[in-house]
Enzyme design. Sequence first.
Site, PDB file in Angstrom:
ATOM      1  N   LEU A  60       0.831  -1.203   0.000  1.00 31.16           N
ATOM      2  CA  LEU A  60       0.000   0.000   0.000  1.00 31.16           C
ATOM      3  C   LEU A  60       0.868   1.257   0.000  1.00 31.16           C
ATOM      4  O   LEU A  60       0.536   2.245  -0.660  1.00 31.16           O
ATOM      5  CB  LEU A  60      -0.936   0.009   1.218  1.00 31.16           C
ATOM      6  CG  LEU A  60      -1.854   1.216   1.296  1.00 31.16           C
ATOM      7  CD1 LEU A  60      -2.760   1.314   0.074  1.00 31.16           C
ATOM      8  CD2 LEU A  60      -2.700   1.194   2.570  1.00 31.16           C
ATOM      9  N   ILE A  85       8.968   2.803  13.034  1.00 29.96           N
ATOM     10  CA  ILE A  85       7.949   3.562  13.786  1.00 29.96           C
ATOM     11  C   ILE A  85       7.889   3.173  15.262  1.00 29.96           C
ATOM     12  O   ILE A  85       7.197   3.817  16.036  1.00 29.96           O
ATOM     13  CB  ILE A  85       6.539   3.462  13.146  1.00 29.96           C
ATOM     14  CG1 ILE A  85       5.977   2.027  13.217  1.00 29.96           C
ATOM     15  CG2 ILE A  85       6.533   3.992  11.718  1.00 29.96           C
ATOM     16  CD1 ILE A  85       4.463   1.990  13.112  1.00 29.96           C
ATOM     17  N   ALA A 108       2.915  -2.456   8.361  1.00 26.42           N
ATOM     18  CA  ALA A 108       2.173  -3.661   8.742  1.00 26.42           C
ATOM     19  C   ALA A 108       3.115  -4.710   9.292  1.00 26.42           C
ATOM     20  O   ALA A 108       4.270  -4.798   8.884  1.00 26.42           O
ATOM     21  CB  ALA A 108       1.446  -4.228   7.520  1.00 26.42           C
ATOM     22  N   THR A 149      -7.619  -3.199   9.627  1.00 25.70           N
ATOM     23  CA  THR A 149      -7.927  -4.481   8.993  1.00 25.70           C
ATOM     24  C   THR A 149      -9.312  -5.030   9.330  1.00 25.70           C
ATOM     25  O   THR A 149      -9.864  -4.733  10.400  1.00 25.70           O
ATOM     26  CB  THR A 149      -6.866  -5.509   9.440  1.00 25.70           C
ATOM     27  OG1 THR A 149      -7.218  -6.804   8.960  1.00 25.70           O
ATOM     28  CG2 THR A 149      -6.755  -5.593  10.955  1.00 25.70           C
ATOM     29  N   ASP A 150      -9.811  -5.878   8.442  1.00 28.30           N
ATOM     30  CA  ASP A 150     -11.060  -6.616   8.682  1.00 28.30           C
ATOM     31  C   ASP A 150     -10.870  -7.679   9.777  1.00 28.30           C
ATOM     32  O   ASP A 150     -11.854  -8.194  10.300  1.00 28.30           O
ATOM     33  CB  ASP A 150     -11.543  -7.286   7.388  1.00 28.30           C
ATOM     34  CG  ASP A 150     -10.485  -8.168   6.735  1.00 28.30           C
ATOM     35  OD1 ASP A 150      -9.275  -7.888   6.902  1.00 28.30           O
ATOM     36  OD2 ASP A 150     -10.845  -9.150   6.057  1.00 28.30           O
ATOM     37  N   TYR A 173      -2.813 -10.478  16.017  1.00 33.06           N
ATOM     38  CA  TYR A 173      -2.732  -9.460  14.959  1.00 33.06           C
ATOM     39  C   TYR A 173      -3.972  -8.545  15.024  1.00 33.06           C
ATOM     40  O   TYR A 173      -3.840  -7.315  15.093  1.00 33.06           O
ATOM     41  CB  TYR A 173      -2.644 -10.146  13.593  1.00 33.06           C
ATOM     42  CG  TYR A 173      -2.800  -9.219  12.407  1.00 33.06           C
ATOM     43  CD1 TYR A 173      -1.776  -8.344  12.042  1.00 33.06           C
ATOM     44  CD2 TYR A 173      -3.971  -9.207  11.639  1.00 33.06           C
ATOM     45  CE1 TYR A 173      -1.923  -7.490  10.947  1.00 33.06           C
ATOM     46  CE2 TYR A 173      -4.123  -8.360  10.549  1.00 33.06           C
ATOM     47  CZ  TYR A 173      -3.095  -7.505  10.206  1.00 33.06           C
ATOM     48  OH  TYR A 173      -3.243  -6.658   9.130  1.00 33.06           O
ATOM     49  N   LYS A 177      -4.095  -4.613  16.121  1.00 33.79           N
ATOM     50  CA  LYS A 177      -4.538  -3.601  15.150  1.00 33.79           C
ATOM     51  C   LYS A 177      -5.693  -2.772  15.730  1.00 33.79           C
ATOM     52  O   LYS A 177      -5.752  -1.558  15.544  1.00 33.79           O
ATOM     53  CB  LYS A 177      -4.978  -4.264  13.836  1.00 33.79           C
ATOM     54  CG  LYS A 177      -3.867  -4.893  13.020  1.00 33.79           C
ATOM     55  CD  LYS A 177      -2.874  -3.915  12.417  1.00 33.79           C
ATOM     56  CE  LYS A 177      -3.443  -3.063  11.322  1.00 33.79           C
ATOM     57  NZ  LYS A 177      -2.379  -2.213  10.687  1.00 33.79           N
ATOM     58  N   TRP A 198      -7.824  -7.971   2.562  1.00 35.51           N
ATOM     59  CA  TRP A 198      -7.226  -8.791   1.506  1.00 35.51           C
ATOM     60  C   TRP A 198      -6.605  -7.949   0.382  1.00 35.51           C
ATOM     61  O   TRP A 198      -7.016  -8.022  -0.780  1.00 35.51           O
ATOM     62  CB  TRP A 198      -8.270  -9.741   0.919  1.00 35.51           C
ATOM     63  CG  TRP A 198      -8.737 -10.819   1.838  1.00 35.51           C
ATOM     64  CD1 TRP A 198      -8.527 -10.931   3.174  1.00 35.51           C
ATOM     65  CD2 TRP A 198      -9.515 -11.973   1.463  1.00 35.51           C
ATOM     66  NE1 TRP A 198      -9.119 -12.079   3.654  1.00 35.51           N
ATOM     67  CE2 TRP A 198      -9.729 -12.734   2.631  1.00 35.51           C
ATOM     68  CE3 TRP A 198     -10.063 -12.421   0.251  1.00 35.51           C
ATOM     69  CZ2 TRP A 198     -10.462 -13.923   2.623  1.00 35.51           C
ATOM     70  CZ3 TRP A 198     -10.794 -13.596   0.250  1.00 35.51           C
ATOM     71  CH2 TRP A 198     -10.985 -14.340   1.414  1.00 35.51           C
TER      72      TRP A 198
END
Length: 328
Positions: A60, A85, A108, A149-150, A173, A177, A198
Amino acid sequence: MTQDPQIIFSLRNDHVRKVSEAALIEAENSGDPQAQPASNSEPRLAVQRTAMITGAGGLLGRSMHTRLEQSGWRVVPFTHPELDITNDVEVQSTIERIRPDVLINCVATADVDRCEVEPDWAYRVNEKGPESLARACRLVEAEIVHVSTDYVFDGSKTGFYTQEDEASPQSVYGKSKLAGERAVSTQNDRSYIIRTSWLFGAGGKNFGSRVIEYARNGAALKGVKDQTSIPTYAPDLAGRIEEIIDLGIHGLYQVTSTGPTTWLEFARLALDLAGLQEVKLEPVTRASLDQRAPRPQNSAMRCLLSEKLQLPPLRHWKDALKEFVERC
Ligand SMILES: NC(=O)c1ccc[n+]([C@@H]2O[C@H](COP(=O)([O-])OP(=O)(O)OC[C@H]3O[C@@H](n4cnc5c(N)ncnc54)[C@H](OP(=O)(O)O)[C@@H]3O)[C@@H](O)[C@H]2O)c1
């Protein structure tokens, strides 16, 4: 509309100012042509905005960089070796030096299973790092886009998850998040939290991005048939993030391409579009892969805020996949 405080949005003051300025330029330029010198066709108040990108070497991050540069932004990208970071001191000093209008955090922990066995690492990267970024941005009055994220959902719902559904992550995870989302919006009320699902696109390390490469290298391929979500094309997501920044409405977004599917269907179409119809793809269940981290069985999302703002849906993942394969 929802009662979730994260969805209650605010209009940036400077957005209002920029819109007024733009309207002013348009009004001035649309007047009597005699009043406008012929050579003066450039907008006089155009200001180049600065976007800082963290995680700029990832899938991304690279799409975001390309997109914003094409739109005329000054982009200051930081790959992992250039800015970690989790280093709070470096984060503060870098943001103070760059003084971006907006920071887009594309970092990520790509390995969901590693998060399960290294939770300290997962929380450092997914919660503490974003928290530092958001705080440092607040101190220089910068906005922050934080991508999530989903996997914050448990996957038990039938149908689409909206912002009104409770986030109840099952994996480290997903939990880290979600903690990151909350830390960012607590630290900086000029934040855009963008959940997506995804991701696929050029250069990604994930299955969706690399299935054609795996097939060409002769790997035995398995496609999970019992997990549903929405594949999202990274360049399309980057475009939508830019639109959201331009709108200036802070809050929690859920941005995906259109159309839920399984990895099995996605991979089959990718192979067919790439002329690899003869390549075998074994349908498997997620459980048979014996992975450490649980994944949500269904995590297809809808975005109430985008609908309210009348942002049109992103194109269907199949159309995006066709473009991606043509470019491979
Ligand atoms: N990929 C998906 O399917 C998916 C799905 C839903 C949501 N998302 C979210 O979308 C966002 C972007 O994901 P992506 O697929 O573009 O990830 P990606 O391709 O794995 O890129 C992530 C980048 O972050 C860097 N990074 C890792 N730890 C870092 C640290 N401590 N400091 C600075 N940089 C660090 C990585 O560098 P190294 O490689 O050198 O470590 C990598 O370049 C993430 O927020 C992710 O959670 C992704």
